[in-house]
Design a protein around this motif. Structure first.
Motif, PDB file in Angstrom:
ATOM      1  N   GLU A  26     -27.875 -44.728 -29.658  1.00 16.28           N
ATOM      2  CA  GLU A  26     -26.963 -44.588 -28.467  1.00 16.28           C
ATOM      3  C   GLU A  26     -27.802 -44.403 -27.241  1.00 16.28           C
ATOM      4  OE1 GLU A  26     -26.124 -41.336 -31.530  1.00 16.28           O
ATOM      5  OE2 GLU A  26     -27.286 -43.398 -31.579  1.00 16.28           O
ATOM      6  N   GLY A  57     -19.653 -46.418 -36.412  1.00 18.39           N
ATOM      7  CA  GLY A  57     -19.203 -47.434 -35.900  1.00 18.39           C
ATOM      8  C   GLY A  57     -19.475 -48.935 -36.641  1.00 18.39           C
ATOM      9  N   THR A  89     -21.296 -51.516 -29.545  1.00 21.74           N
ATOM     10  CA  THR A  89     -19.955 -51.366 -29.252  1.00 21.74           C
ATOM     11  C   THR A  89     -19.698 -49.880 -29.374  1.00 21.74           C
ATOM     12  OG1 THR A  89     -19.812 -51.377 -31.838  1.00 21.74           O
ATOM     13  CG2 THR A  89     -19.468 -53.532 -30.692  1.00 21.74           C
ATOM     14  N   LYS A  90     -18.414 -49.472 -28.900  1.00 19.34           N
ATOM     15  CA  LYS A  90     -18.030 -48.276 -28.728  1.00 19.34           C
ATOM     16  C   LYS A  90     -18.134 -47.308 -29.950  1.00 19.34           C
ATOM     17  CE  LYS A  90     -13.909 -45.336 -26.893  1.00 19.34           C
ATOM     18  NZ  LYS A  90     -12.620 -45.433 -26.664  1.00 19.34           N
ATOM     19  N   ASN A  91     -18.787 -46.405 -29.989  1.00 13.16           N
ATOM     20  CA  ASN A  91     -18.777 -45.339 -31.206  1.00 13.16           C
ATOM     21  C   ASN A  91     -20.004 -45.703 -32.104  1.00 13.16           C
ATOM     22  OD1 ASN A  91     -16.804 -43.606 -29.948  1.00 13.16           O
ATOM     23  ND2 ASN A  91     -15.332 -45.071 -31.315  1.00 13.16           N
TER      24      ASN A  91
END
Length: 293
Positions: A26, A57, A89-91
């Motif tokens: 992250e 994810g 990507t998201k998450n």
């Protein structure tokens, strides 16, 4: 002189670091646009060893021009010199463990020999490990991350890093052996690894399997038998795959010319290199660069 392929060196933010670092996926995703010398989502060559653990994810990660699907509990391992790119990507969550070649050498006596072969011979194995739900390897990544990012200075902190690093390797050895049960320490394996080392040293001098068989003091037929047993292809096919991968790594840099690359790889004529590359990939070097971009 052409611009080099993005070559990312180990550069820890921690003072007096011995050659190991762990960060979260992250955090890298957040600062991905701040990098001066490269973008982590674009192909770059790593000058260190890297183990990536995904904890949440779904996405993909590039390893030597092959995109691998990743999800929760996927581990990707890369060795020094390989081509890497992330796809944030998201998450997406997880950890990125980095360590230098010097750090690995210092750890060698404490690490299982089979694991070094399995993790750091890219031509032998897939870079992916899928961690079973009942494995606790994730917890050791978490502990190393917590220790590394602790604000409290501990006089034996480096020893803690080394211990956790070793435990992670042992855990990975246990997981990887089920994917590579056929690989055993043997005379054949040792000869193959010697062949690979000679190829890394002399590939610009010769692409002929006889050349390497002679240096190994074995026959061409024996070398072929060993390659078919270990990697299921002939010695010549392995040589061609190795050289094509080296060419692709150089072609990540869009500014290098085919003529320049041909001579760098030991081809006497650039046209011979173009034919060789097309025969083994289906593309000319220029077509490959366009596809990559």
């Amino acid at each position: 002189m052409h611009k080099e392929i993005p070559h990312i060196v180990f550069n820890s933010q921690k003072p007096n670091n011995s050659g190991i670092e762990i960060l979260s996926i992250e955090s890298l995703a957040i600062r991905k646009d701040d990098a001066v010398d490269h973008h982590p989502e674009k192909a770059h060559q790593v000058a260190f060893n890297m183990i990536v653990l995904y904890t949440a994810g779904e996405s993909k990660q590039l390893v030597d021009f092959v995109w691998h699907t990743v999800k929760k509990n996927t581990i990707i391992h890369l060795s020094k010199g390989q081509i890497n790119a992330f796809q944030f990507t998201k998450n997406l969550k997880g950890y990125i463990l980095l360590f230098t070649e010097d750090y690995l050498k210092k750890q060698i006596n404490a690490l299982p020999k089979n694991e070094l072969i399995r993790l750091f011979n890219a031509h032998l194995f897939s870079p992916i490990i899928q961690v079973p739900k009942d494995s606790n390897v994730v917890r050791y990544f978490e502990l190393l991350f917590e220790e590394y990012n602790s604000q409290k200075e501990d006089y034996n902190q480096e020893s803690t890093y080394k211990s956790l690093h070793s435990i992670i390797f042992y855990k990975l050895e246990r997981l990887k052996q089920y994917q590579t049960f056929h690989l055993k320490q043997s005379k054949q394996l040792n000869i193959f690894l010697d062949f690979k080392s000679l190829l890394e040293k002399h590939f610009t001098k010769s692409r002929n399997a006889d050349f390497y068989a002679e240096k190994l003091n074995i026959t061409y037929k024996h070398l072929n038998t060993i390659c078919k047993s270990i990697i299921s292809i002939t010695a010549k096919q392995f040589i061609d795959e190795f050289i094509v991968l080296e060419a692709k790594r150089q072609l990540v840099n869009s500014e290098i010319k085919s003529t320049e690359l041909a001579y760098a790889l030991g081809f006497e004529e650039p046209t011979n290199f173009v034919k060789y590359f097309r025969k083994n990939t289906g593309f000319t070097p220029n077509q490959f660069k366009k596809e990559l971009n």
